[in-house]
Motif scaffolding. Sequence first.
Motif, PDB file in Angstrom:
ATOM      1  N   ALA A 134      -7.041  -7.254  11.978  1.00  0.00           N
ATOM      2  CA  ALA A 134      -6.696  -8.489  12.684  1.00  0.00           C
ATOM      3  C   ALA A 134      -5.640  -8.212  13.745  1.00  0.00           C
ATOM      4  CB  ALA A 134      -6.202  -9.541  11.698  1.00  0.00           C
ATOM      5  N   TRP A 135      -4.664  -7.388  13.398  1.00  0.00           N
ATOM      6  CA  TRP A 135      -3.611  -7.029  14.347  1.00  0.00           C
ATOM      7  C   TRP A 135      -4.212  -6.283  15.540  1.00  0.00           C
ATOM      8  CZ3 TRP A 135      -1.250  -1.984  15.126  1.00  0.00           C
ATOM      9  CH2 TRP A 135      -0.063  -2.014  15.859  1.00  0.00           C
ATOM     10  N   ALA A 136      -5.108  -5.341  15.266  1.00  0.00           N
ATOM     11  CA  ALA A 136      -5.739  -4.564  16.328  1.00  0.00           C
ATOM     12  C   ALA A 136      -6.621  -5.444  17.210  1.00  0.00           C
ATOM     13  CB  ALA A 136      -6.557  -3.420  15.720  1.00  0.00           C
ATOM     14  N   ARG A 137      -7.357  -6.376  16.608  1.00  0.00           N
ATOM     15  CA  ARG A 137      -8.211  -7.273  17.405  1.00  0.00           C
ATOM     16  C   ARG A 137      -7.381  -8.189  18.296  1.00  0.00           C
ATOM     17  NH1 ARG A 137     -10.786  -7.177  12.563  1.00  0.00           N
ATOM     18  NH2 ARG A 137      -9.992  -9.218  11.937  1.00  0.00           N
ATOM     19  N   GLU A 138      -6.241  -8.631  17.823  1.00  0.00           N
ATOM     20  CA  GLU A 138      -5.365  -9.466  18.656  1.00  0.00           C
ATOM     21  C   GLU A 138      -4.891  -8.676  19.878  1.00  0.00           C
ATOM     22  OE1 GLU A 138      -3.251 -12.470  20.315  1.00  0.00           O
ATOM     23  OE2 GLU A 138      -4.610 -12.661  18.605  1.00  0.00           O
ATOM     24  N   MET A 141       1.097  12.566  16.046  1.00  0.00           N
ATOM     25  CA  MET A 141       0.560  11.248  15.735  1.00  0.00           C
ATOM     26  C   MET A 141       0.734  11.004  14.242  1.00  0.00           C
ATOM     27  SD  MET A 141      -3.275   9.674  16.178  1.00  0.00           S
ATOM     28  CE  MET A 141      -3.173   9.516  17.933  1.00  0.00           C
ATOM     29  N   ASP A 142       1.110   9.836  13.896  1.00  0.00           N
ATOM     30  CA  ASP A 142       1.286   9.440  12.513  1.00  0.00           C
ATOM     31  C   ASP A 142      -0.075   9.431  11.802  1.00  0.00           C
ATOM     32  OD1 ASP A 142       1.311   7.017  10.475  1.00  0.00           O
ATOM     33  OD2 ASP A 142       3.344   7.824  10.626  1.00  0.00           O
ATOM     34  N   ALA A 143      -0.162  10.116  10.678  1.00  0.00           N
ATOM     35  CA  ALA A 143      -1.434  10.224   9.949  1.00  0.00           C
ATOM     36  C   ALA A 143      -1.919   8.858   9.469  1.00  0.00           C
ATOM     37  CB  ALA A 143      -1.285  11.181   8.780  1.00  0.00           C
ATOM     38  N   ALA A 144      -1.017   8.010   9.023  1.00  0.00           N
ATOM     39  CA  ALA A 144      -1.419   6.683   8.551  1.00  0.00           C
ATOM     40  C   ALA A 144      -2.004   5.864   9.703  1.00  0.00           C
ATOM     41  CB  ALA A 144      -0.227   5.955   7.934  1.00  0.00           C
ATOM     42  N   PHE A 145      -1.391   5.963  10.875  1.00  0.00           N
ATOM     43  CA  PHE A 145      -1.919   5.251  12.040  1.00  0.00           C
ATOM     44  C   PHE A 145      -3.313   5.760  12.382  1.00  0.00           C
ATOM     45  CE2 PHE A 145      -2.758   5.420  16.609  1.00  0.00           C
ATOM     46  CZ  PHE A 145      -2.842   4.061  16.864  1.00  0.00           C
ATOM     47  N   ALA A 146      -3.464   7.074  12.449  1.00  0.00           N
ATOM     48  CA  ALA A 146      -4.763   7.662  12.794  1.00  0.00           C
ATOM     49  C   ALA A 146      -5.837   7.242  11.795  1.00  0.00           C
ATOM     50  CB  ALA A 146      -4.652   9.181  12.852  1.00  0.00           C
ATOM     51  N   GLN A 147      -5.503   7.244  10.525  1.00  0.00           N
ATOM     52  CA  GLN A 147      -6.465   6.852   9.498  1.00  0.00           C
ATOM     53  C   GLN A 147      -6.872   5.384   9.661  1.00  0.00           C
ATOM     54  OE1 GLN A 147      -5.206   7.516   5.478  1.00  0.00           O
ATOM     55  NE2 GLN A 147      -7.032   6.581   4.613  1.00  0.00           N
ATOM     56  N   ARG A 148      -5.899   4.515   9.854  1.00  0.00           N
ATOM     57  CA  ARG A 148      -6.211   3.092  10.034  1.00  0.00           C
ATOM     58  C   ARG A 148      -7.060   2.864  11.275  1.00  0.00           C
ATOM     59  NH1 ARG A 148      -0.626   1.357   7.848  1.00  0.00           N
ATOM     60  NH2 ARG A 148      -1.231   0.478   5.845  1.00  0.00           N
ATOM     61  N   LEU A 149      -6.713   3.528  12.357  1.00  0.00           N
ATOM     62  CA  LEU A 149      -7.466   3.363  13.594  1.00  0.00           C
ATOM     63  C   LEU A 149      -8.917   3.812  13.401  1.00  0.00           C
ATOM     64  CD1 LEU A 149      -7.435   2.507  16.541  1.00  0.00           C
ATOM     65  CD2 LEU A 149      -6.719   4.831  17.124  1.00  0.00           C
ATOM     66  N   MET A 150      -9.115   4.933  12.743  1.00  0.00           N
ATOM     67  CA  MET A 150     -10.477   5.427  12.513  1.00  0.00           C
ATOM     68  C   MET A 150     -11.258   4.501  11.572  1.00  0.00           C
ATOM     69  SD  MET A 150     -11.116   8.008  14.388  1.00  0.00           S
ATOM     70  CE  MET A 150     -10.268   7.085  15.636  1.00  0.00           C
ATOM     71  N   GLU A 151     -10.594   3.934  10.589  1.00  0.00           N
ATOM     72  CA  GLU A 151     -11.256   3.005   9.665  1.00  0.00           C
ATOM     73  C   GLU A 151     -11.747   1.753  10.388  1.00  0.00           C
ATOM     74  OE1 GLU A 151      -8.350   2.163   6.668  1.00  0.00           O
ATOM     75  OE2 GLU A 151      -8.601   4.114   5.702  1.00  0.00           O
ATOM     76  N   HIS A 152     -11.048   1.352  11.424  1.00  0.00           N
ATOM     77  CA  HIS A 152     -11.349   0.094  12.109  1.00  0.00           C
ATOM     78  C   HIS A 152     -12.032   0.289  13.460  1.00  0.00           C
ATOM     79  CE1 HIS A 152      -9.284  -2.552   9.281  1.00  0.00           C
ATOM     80  NE2 HIS A 152      -8.493  -1.505   9.080  1.00  0.00           N
ATOM     81  N   LEU A 185      -1.685   0.173  20.517  1.00  0.00           N
ATOM     82  CA  LEU A 185      -1.526   0.185  19.059  1.00  0.00           C
ATOM     83  C   LEU A 185      -0.555   1.282  18.633  1.00  0.00           C
ATOM     84  CD1 LEU A 185      -5.218  -0.333  17.866  1.00  0.00           C
ATOM     85  CD2 LEU A 185      -3.353  -1.993  17.741  1.00  0.00           C
ATOM     86  N   PHE A 186      -0.696   2.457  19.221  1.00  0.00           N
ATOM     87  CA  PHE A 186       0.197   3.560  18.885  1.00  0.00           C
ATOM     88  C   PHE A 186       1.642   3.228  19.252  1.00  0.00           C
ATOM     89  CE2 PHE A 186       2.265   7.637  19.807  1.00  0.00           C
ATOM     90  CZ  PHE A 186       2.171   8.222  18.552  1.00  0.00           C
ATOM     91  N   GLU A 187       1.827   2.684  20.453  1.00  0.00           N
ATOM     92  CA  GLU A 187       3.184   2.336  20.911  1.00  0.00           C
ATOM     93  C   GLU A 187       3.817   1.262  20.038  1.00  0.00           C
ATOM     94  OE1 GLU A 187       2.553   3.270  25.668  1.00  0.00           O
ATOM     95  OE2 GLU A 187       2.499   1.195  24.976  1.00  0.00           O
ATOM     96  N   LYS A 188       3.013   0.330  19.549  1.00  0.00           N
ATOM     97  CA  LYS A 188       3.538  -0.802  18.781  1.00  0.00           C
ATOM     98  C   LYS A 188       3.402  -0.620  17.272  1.00  0.00           C
ATOM     99  CE  LYS A 188       2.813  -4.162  22.403  1.00  0.00           C
ATOM    100  NZ  LYS A 188       3.556  -5.388  22.485  1.00  0.00           N
ATOM    101  N   TYR A 189       2.940   0.534  16.827  1.00  0.00           N
ATOM    102  CA  TYR A 189       2.687   0.737  15.406  1.00  0.00           C
ATOM    103  C   TYR A 189       3.931   0.511  14.559  1.00  0.00           C
ATOM    104  CZ  TYR A 189       0.672   2.600  11.142  1.00  0.00           C
ATOM    105  OH  TYR A 189       0.222   2.749   9.855  1.00  0.00           O
ATOM    106  N   GLY A 190       5.086   0.768  15.097  1.00  0.00           N
ATOM    107  CA  GLY A 190       6.327   0.514  14.372  1.00  0.00           C
ATOM    108  C   GLY A 190       6.539  -0.962  14.073  1.00  0.00           C
ATOM    109  N   ASP A 191       5.898  -1.836  14.842  1.00  0.00           N
ATOM    110  CA  ASP A 191       6.004  -3.286  14.624  1.00  0.00           C
ATOM    111  C   ASP A 191       5.005  -3.791  13.587  1.00  0.00           C
ATOM    112  OD1 ASP A 191       7.884  -3.258  16.654  1.00  0.00           O
ATOM    113  OD2 ASP A 191       6.463  -3.896  18.191  1.00  0.00           O
ATOM    114  N   PHE A 192       4.021  -2.958  13.231  1.00  0.00           N
ATOM    115  CA  PHE A 192       2.986  -3.373  12.289  1.00  0.00           C
ATOM    116  C   PHE A 192       3.553  -3.435  10.879  1.00  0.00           C
ATOM    117  CE2 PHE A 192      -0.337  -2.050   9.237  1.00  0.00           C
ATOM    118  CZ  PHE A 192      -1.119  -3.198   9.308  1.00  0.00           C
TER     119      PHE A 192
END
Length: 74
Positions: free
Chosen positions: A56-60, A1-12, A41-48
Amino acid sequence: MDAAFAQRLMEHRARLHAFVYALVRDPHLTEDVLQQVAVVLFEKYGDFDPGTDFGAWAREIAYREIMSARRAEW
């Protein structure tokens, strides 16, 4: 798992949980939706775009998953 993704997910996560619960009002469905949201979110994280608002992206995406879950119930 990408560390940046995991950090953002935990923050939100807490705000995302509150958002989903406010719309579904069922603790079990909230957890189910959040699990599916995390997968999407994990599958589409490359599009973020890192310069934009992750929350906002996660809430959408969460909103779309809630609507999908509601359609499945009907």
